[in-house]
Scaffold this active site. Structure first.
Site, short mmCIF file in Angstrom:
data_model
loop_
_atom_site.label_atom_id
_atom_site.label_comp_id
_atom_site.label_asym_id
_atom_site.label_seq_id
_atom_site.Cartn_x
_atom_site.Cartn_y
_atom_site.Cartn_z
N LYS A 337 1.27 -1.30 0.17
CA LYS A 337 -0.04 -0.13 0.12
C LYS A 337 0.85 0.95 0.08
CE LYS A 337 -4.45 -1.92 1.41
NZ LYS A 337 -5.76 -2.03 2.39
N ARG A 373 -3.82 -9.96 4.35
CA ARG A 373 -3.84 -9.96 3.25
C ARG A 373 -2.60 -9.33 2.59
NH1 ARG A 373 -6.62 -7.37 -0.47
NH2 ARG A 373 -7.97 -7.71 -1.74
#
Length: 405
Positions: A337, A373
């Site tokens: 991210k 995840r």
């Protein structure tokens, strides 16, 4: 909704932000610093009956300080022994303050792992280790791997490779939720995910989840063999989604998001990001239960990167264990991210593996996550094996445990 969650107060840190967060008057601050060996709870959502009750409590096992209303209305901080908190809960219950009693009970139970979750042929026993969810984006525009697995064959091949690398479950998504992403139709999403789901069900026993905000997509995916629905909207996009999960007897992961994927990074703001994320997730939990999803089939996700600044993301990860008060398994996605790239000096998505592994190891050691995840399953499994071993290490010599015979 009343919430009571354990917090940490560090004597050696600059405490001003902590006092502001708690809304404590100046004379009360030393009382908390002096309560060595006690737990500290931050209460929010209190009404007049609860505030009056706490103001009158007299018990040597606890200290209760009401927050300053202009800073944190409906708030209080309790410093107490475990026995003191349990006694306070029973007293509140006898006084008809059931919501306060439930909140206090949840706080004392927050160090107990949630009940196991069975997905397909596998049972996830929380507290034993950190589990890995492998990401399979069947999209042309996901932020990290958009377009790489859009074709059915490529997506299935990639998913099976993640399973071979040790993924505990696979998360299939047909709609990008990157910042600024536009929604796609139900038909397009189903055309992307159903062929992949059907092929995986025939090729592996690794449980499969579907990453969707839409009830119709969830229904189709659950019929095709998915066993968990991963909703990034926290039930805020489609009111029928929870009922679709309940009808199928599936599990549900609800995530926090501020705004929508199209708007979420347009100047996100919070007064207290931890409190607001927990409060929002508590509301999602209650809506799911009301729709028929059993509480022990619901996971929560703080939504790292979804309507948060770099600072919000880092602070949430640091305080992730506070989500334990919800009594649900915690799913966390930091993989590749943007905030990781920013912290590391501007790394692009394909150069964020090291930052991803560092973030996962941190939340594992801090007991913050039950499931992570990730895009890079093999590397994540190695990092988590080490992090989990550190978090659970017990061999500190005879003084730390039973003597060796």
């Amino acid at each position: 909704m009343i919430l009571a969650r354990p917090i940490s107060i560090d004597r050696d840190a600059d405490l001003e932000p902590v006092w502001e967060r708690l809304g404590l008057p100046t004379p009360a601050r030393q009382l908390l610093l002096d309560s060595v060996g006690r737990a500290h709870l931050l209460l929010t959502g209190l009404g007049s009956p609860e505030t009056s009750f706490l103001r009158e409590v007299a018990d040597s096992r606890l200290t209760c300080i009401l927050s300053e209303p202009e800073i944190r209305p409906g708030g209080a901080t309790i410093s107490a022994t475990r026995a003191g908190i349990e006694a306070l809960a029973r007293l509140a219950e006898r006084g008809g303050l059931e919501a306060l009693a439930r909140a206090l009970d949840a706080a004392t139970a927050s160090d107990v792992p949630p009940d196991p979750t069975t997905l397909g042929s596998r049972t996830f026993r929380w507290g034993e280790r950190t589990f890995v969810m492998g990401v399979v984006n069947v999209t042309p525009d996901s932020f990290s791997d958009g377009g790489q697995h859009l074709e059915r064959h490529a997506a299935v091949h990639h998913a099976l490779a993640l399973a071979e690398a040790g993924a505990d479950l696979l998360d299939i998504g047909g709609e990008s939720t990157r910042p600024g992403a536009a929604p796609v139709s139900v038909d397009v999403e189903l055309e992307r995910v159903l062929p992949v789901l059907e092929a995986l069900r025939a090729a592996t026993d690794v449980p499969v989840s579907v990453d969707t905000r839409k009830a119709d997509v969830a229904r189709g995916a659950l019929r095709a063999g998915a066993v968990l629905v991963n909703d990034v909207s926290g039930l805020g996009h489609d009111p029928a989604l929870a009922a679709a999960v309940a009808e199928a007897g599936a599990a549900l992961a609800v995530m926090h998001i501020q705004g929508t994927p199209e708007t979420m990074q347009a100047d996100p703001r919070y007064d207290d990001v931890v409190a607001e994320v927990i409060g929002s997730l508590a509301g999602s939990l209650e809506r799911a239960v009301a729709a028929g999803v059993p509480r022990d089939r619901i996971w929560v996700d703080p939504g790292i990167g979804f309507g948060k600044t770099v600072g919000h993301n880092l602070f949430l990860l640091r305080h992730l264990s506070e989500l334990r008060v919800l009594g649900a398994p915690v799913l966390v996605g930091t993989s590749r991210k943007r905030f990781l790239g920013a912290v590391a000096g501007g790394r692009p998505p394909d150069r964020r593996l090291a930052g991803t592994l560092a973030s996962m190891a941190a939340v594992a050691v801090l007991h913050g996550a039950d499931v992570v995840r990730v895009h890079d399953v093999l590397e994540a499994k190695d990092a988590l094996a080490v992090a989990d071993a550190i978090a659970r290490a017990r061999e500190g010599g005879d003084l730390w445990g039973p003597p060796r015979g």
